[in-house]
Design a protein around this motif. Sequence first.
Motif, PDB file in Angstrom:
ATOM      1  N   LEU A 106       0.838  -1.203   0.000  1.00  0.00           N
ATOM      2  CA  LEU A 106       0.000   0.000   0.000  1.00  0.00           C
ATOM      3  C   LEU A 106       0.870   1.249   0.000  1.00  0.00           C
ATOM      4  O   LEU A 106       0.587   2.220  -0.716  1.00  0.00           O
ATOM      5  CB  LEU A 106      -0.933  -0.012   1.210  1.00  0.00           C
ATOM      6  N   ARG A 107       1.925   1.230   0.801  1.00  0.00           N
ATOM      7  CA  ARG A 107       2.854   2.363   0.804  1.00  0.00           C
ATOM      8  C   ARG A 107       3.509   2.552  -0.555  1.00  0.00           C
ATOM      9  O   ARG A 107       3.593   3.668  -1.068  1.00  0.00           O
ATOM     10  CB  ARG A 107       3.911   2.160   1.895  1.00  0.00           C
ATOM     11  N   ALA A 108       3.941   1.455  -1.166  1.00  0.00           N
ATOM     12  CA  ALA A 108       4.582   1.539  -2.477  1.00  0.00           C
ATOM     13  C   ALA A 108       3.622   2.097  -3.521  1.00  0.00           C
ATOM     14  O   ALA A 108       3.990   2.958  -4.327  1.00  0.00           O
ATOM     15  CB  ALA A 108       5.089   0.159  -2.906  1.00  0.00           C
ATOM     16  N   ILE A 109       2.379   1.610  -3.505  1.00  0.00           N
ATOM     17  CA  ILE A 109       1.385   2.071  -4.482  1.00  0.00           C
ATOM     18  C   ILE A 109       1.121   3.563  -4.320  1.00  0.00           C
ATOM     19  O   ILE A 109       1.149   4.328  -5.295  1.00  0.00           O
ATOM     20  CB  ILE A 109       0.065   1.286  -4.324  1.00  0.00           C
ATOM     21  N   LEU A 110       0.896   4.003  -3.095  1.00  0.00           N
ATOM     22  CA  LEU A 110       0.462   5.383  -2.873  1.00  0.00           C
ATOM     23  C   LEU A 110       1.610   6.388  -2.824  1.00  0.00           C
ATOM     24  O   LEU A 110       1.371   7.588  -2.770  1.00  0.00           O
ATOM     25  CB  LEU A 110      -0.374   5.475  -1.596  1.00  0.00           C
ATOM     26  N   THR A 111       2.838   5.904  -2.841  1.00  0.00           N
ATOM     27  CA  THR A 111       3.967   6.835  -2.957  1.00  0.00           C
ATOM     28  C   THR A 111       4.493   6.911  -4.384  1.00  0.00           C
ATOM     29  O   THR A 111       5.260   7.815  -4.712  1.00  0.00           O
ATOM     30  CB  THR A 111       5.124   6.448  -2.014  1.00  0.00           C
ATOM     31  N   LEU A 112       4.063   5.967  -5.227  1.00  0.00           N
ATOM     32  CA  LEU A 112       4.539   5.954  -6.611  1.00  0.00           C
ATOM     33  C   LEU A 112       3.463   6.369  -7.615  1.00  0.00           C
ATOM     34  O   LEU A 112       3.785   6.806  -8.720  1.00  0.00           O
ATOM     35  CB  LEU A 112       5.043   4.556  -6.984  1.00  0.00           C
ATOM     36  N   ILE A 113       2.195   6.234  -7.235  1.00  0.00           N
ATOM     37  CA  ILE A 113       1.096   6.437  -8.174  1.00  0.00           C
ATOM     38  C   ILE A 113       0.133   7.492  -7.642  1.00  0.00           C
ATOM     39  O   ILE A 113      -0.271   7.444  -6.478  1.00  0.00           O
ATOM     40  CB  ILE A 113       0.338   5.116  -8.403  1.00  0.00           C
ATOM     41  N   SER A 114      -0.260   8.420  -8.493  1.00  0.00           N
ATOM     42  CA  SER A 114      -1.259   9.426  -8.124  1.00  0.00           C
ATOM     43  C   SER A 114      -2.649   8.813  -8.257  1.00  0.00           C
ATOM     44  O   SER A 114      -2.939   8.121  -9.238  1.00  0.00           O
ATOM     45  CB  SER A 114      -1.146  10.658  -9.031  1.00  0.00           C
ATOM     46  N   THR A 115      -3.493   9.077  -7.284  1.00  0.00           N
ATOM     47  CA  THR A 115      -4.857   8.569  -7.337  1.00  0.00           C
ATOM     48  C   THR A 115      -5.786   9.527  -6.605  1.00  0.00           C
ATOM     49  O   THR A 115      -5.358  10.562  -6.095  1.00  0.00           O
ATOM     50  CB  THR A 115      -4.937   7.151  -6.727  1.00  0.00           C
ATOM     51  N   GLU A 116      -7.072   9.190  -6.536  1.00  0.00           N
ATOM     52  CA  GLU A 116      -8.075  10.077  -5.945  1.00  0.00           C
ATOM     53  C   GLU A 116      -7.896  10.182  -4.431  1.00  0.00           C
ATOM     54  O   GLU A 116      -7.500   9.220  -3.770  1.00  0.00           O
ATOM     55  CB  GLU A 116      -9.472   9.559  -6.271  1.00  0.00           C
ATOM     56  N   LYS A 117      -8.237  11.358  -3.903  1.00  0.00           N
ATOM     57  CA  LYS A 117      -8.114  11.589  -2.468  1.00  0.00           C
ATOM     58  C   LYS A 117      -8.900  10.564  -1.661  1.00  0.00           C
ATOM     59  O   LYS A 117      -8.447  10.089  -0.616  1.00  0.00           O
ATOM     60  CB  LYS A 117      -8.618  12.993  -2.111  1.00  0.00           C
ATOM     61  N   GLU A 118     -10.098  10.229  -2.142  1.00  0.00           N
ATOM     62  CA  GLU A 118     -10.962   9.311  -1.404  1.00  0.00           C
ATOM     63  C   GLU A 118     -10.307   7.941  -1.230  1.00  0.00           C
ATOM     64  O   GLU A 118     -10.463   7.297  -0.193  1.00  0.00           O
ATOM     65  CB  GLU A 118     -12.313   9.157  -2.117  1.00  0.00           C
ATOM     66  N   ILE A 119      -9.578   7.511  -2.260  1.00  0.00           N
ATOM     67  CA  ILE A 119      -8.900   6.218  -2.184  1.00  0.00           C
ATOM     68  C   ILE A 119      -7.777   6.280  -1.158  1.00  0.00           C
ATOM     69  O   ILE A 119      -7.604   5.360  -0.342  1.00  0.00           O
ATOM     70  CB  ILE A 119      -8.362   5.816  -3.576  1.00  0.00           C
ATOM     71  N   ILE A 120      -6.997   7.353  -1.187  1.00  0.00           N
ATOM     72  CA  ILE A 120      -5.894   7.497  -0.229  1.00  0.00           C
ATOM     73  C   ILE A 120      -6.439   7.527   1.200  1.00  0.00           C
ATOM     74  O   ILE A 120      -5.900   6.861   2.097  1.00  0.00           O
ATOM     75  CB  ILE A 120      -5.085   8.780  -0.509  1.00  0.00           C
ATOM     76  N   ILE A 121      -7.512   8.277   1.413  1.00  0.00           N
ATOM     77  CA  ILE A 121      -8.102   8.381   2.751  1.00  0.00           C
ATOM     78  C   ILE A 121      -8.563   7.007   3.242  1.00  0.00           C
ATOM     79  O   ILE A 121      -8.303   6.619   4.386  1.00  0.00           O
ATOM     80  CB  ILE A 121      -9.274   9.385   2.752  1.00  0.00           C
ATOM     81  N   SER A 122      -9.249   6.266   2.367  1.00  0.00           N
ATOM     82  CA  SER A 122      -9.735   4.937   2.737  1.00  0.00           C
ATOM     83  C   SER A 122      -8.581   4.019   3.124  1.00  0.00           C
ATOM     84  O   SER A 122      -8.653   3.303   4.134  1.00  0.00           O
ATOM     85  CB  SER A 122     -10.513   4.338   1.559  1.00  0.00           C
ATOM     86  N   VAL A 123      -7.511   4.046   2.350  1.00  0.00           N
ATOM     87  CA  VAL A 123      -6.351   3.207   2.629  1.00  0.00           C
ATOM     88  C   VAL A 123      -5.697   3.598   3.955  1.00  0.00           C
ATOM     89  O   VAL A 123      -5.386   2.737   4.790  1.00  0.00           O
ATOM     90  CB  VAL A 123      -5.326   3.291   1.484  1.00  0.00           C
ATOM     91  N   VAL A 124      -5.500   4.895   4.154  1.00  0.00           N
ATOM     92  CA  VAL A 124      -4.847   5.368   5.378  1.00  0.00           C
ATOM     93  C   VAL A 124      -5.657   4.986   6.616  1.00  0.00           C
ATOM     94  O   VAL A 124      -5.090   4.536   7.627  1.00  0.00           O
ATOM     95  CB  VAL A 124      -4.626   6.893   5.322  1.00  0.00           C
ATOM     96  N   MET A 125      -6.973   5.130   6.564  1.00  0.00           N
ATOM     97  CA  MET A 125      -7.798   4.786   7.720  1.00  0.00           C
ATOM     98  C   MET A 125      -7.754   3.282   7.994  1.00  0.00           C
ATOM     99  O   MET A 125      -7.708   2.863   9.161  1.00  0.00           O
ATOM    100  CB  MET A 125      -9.235   5.256   7.495  1.00  0.00           C
ATOM    101  N   ASP A 126      -7.742   2.472   6.934  1.00  0.00           N
ATOM    102  CA  ASP A 126      -7.616   1.022   7.121  1.00  0.00           C
ATOM    103  C   ASP A 126      -6.265   0.669   7.747  1.00  0.00           C
ATOM    104  O   ASP A 126      -6.183  -0.191   8.632  1.00  0.00           O
ATOM    105  CB  ASP A 126      -7.748   0.293   5.781  1.00  0.00           C
ATOM    106  N   MET A 127      -5.216   1.336   7.289  1.00  0.00           N
ATOM    107  CA  MET A 127      -3.887   1.070   7.819  1.00  0.00           C
ATOM    108  C   MET A 127      -3.775   1.525   9.269  1.00  0.00           C
ATOM    109  O   MET A 127      -3.136   0.866  10.098  1.00  0.00           O
ATOM    110  CB  MET A 127      -2.823   1.769   6.967  1.00  0.00           C
TER     111      MET A 127
END
Length: 205
Positions: A106-127
């Motif tokens: 998840l860290r690799a994906i979200l530090t290398l790839i731009s995506t929607e804010k909602e997706i990042i928020i969902s991932v961070v809260m799950d983590m």
Amino acid sequence: QGLKDSMIELLSNEQDYTMRHILLDAMLPIFSTETENWPQLLQYIESLANATDEASIELFLSIFTTILRYLSINFVGSLFENLLLKAKTALSTQSIPVILAGSNLLRAILTLISTEKEIIISVVMDMLNAFYLLLKNNSPIAGEVLNDICLIFTQNTNFFDNIEPLLQQYFSIITDNSIPIENRCVCTEFLCTLIKQYPKELEAQ
């Protein structure tokens, strides 16, 4: 080609978690130049994709974490939702290696790839929820998962329009007396990250 075939054979036969990661590290120079011209590697990864045993799931996630930077953006885009789902699912398992592999991906994906804010928020809260449970269970990987979260914040500036839910989760962790104080101290890294990203919002608190 012979070397590449041998490395895959070694990786597929190795059952020890530490040795598998030593092999992945040793394969980095090959990954950096050969990943997209290595059909046997992609076939091997595909064979791991639907496996249900812990070792195969962990290895699938770890290989993608290692090679993600060497894949074309179009190829990653075609796999994005599936990889995200597999990594998030890994967080809810009881296996320390699988949880850590999911967090790392998840860290690799979200530090290398731009995506929607909602997706990042969902991932961070799950983590963050996973980190909370790890901390309560005195897990040795809790700090590593939190470090992955902090790196996501570092690479994705101000993706929370409203950080109140995030702060509530953070405060619930640091005020949970069932977690030993020495364990809760690891949360200071996250607080420092939040202060850098949201100074005005934190000052208001």
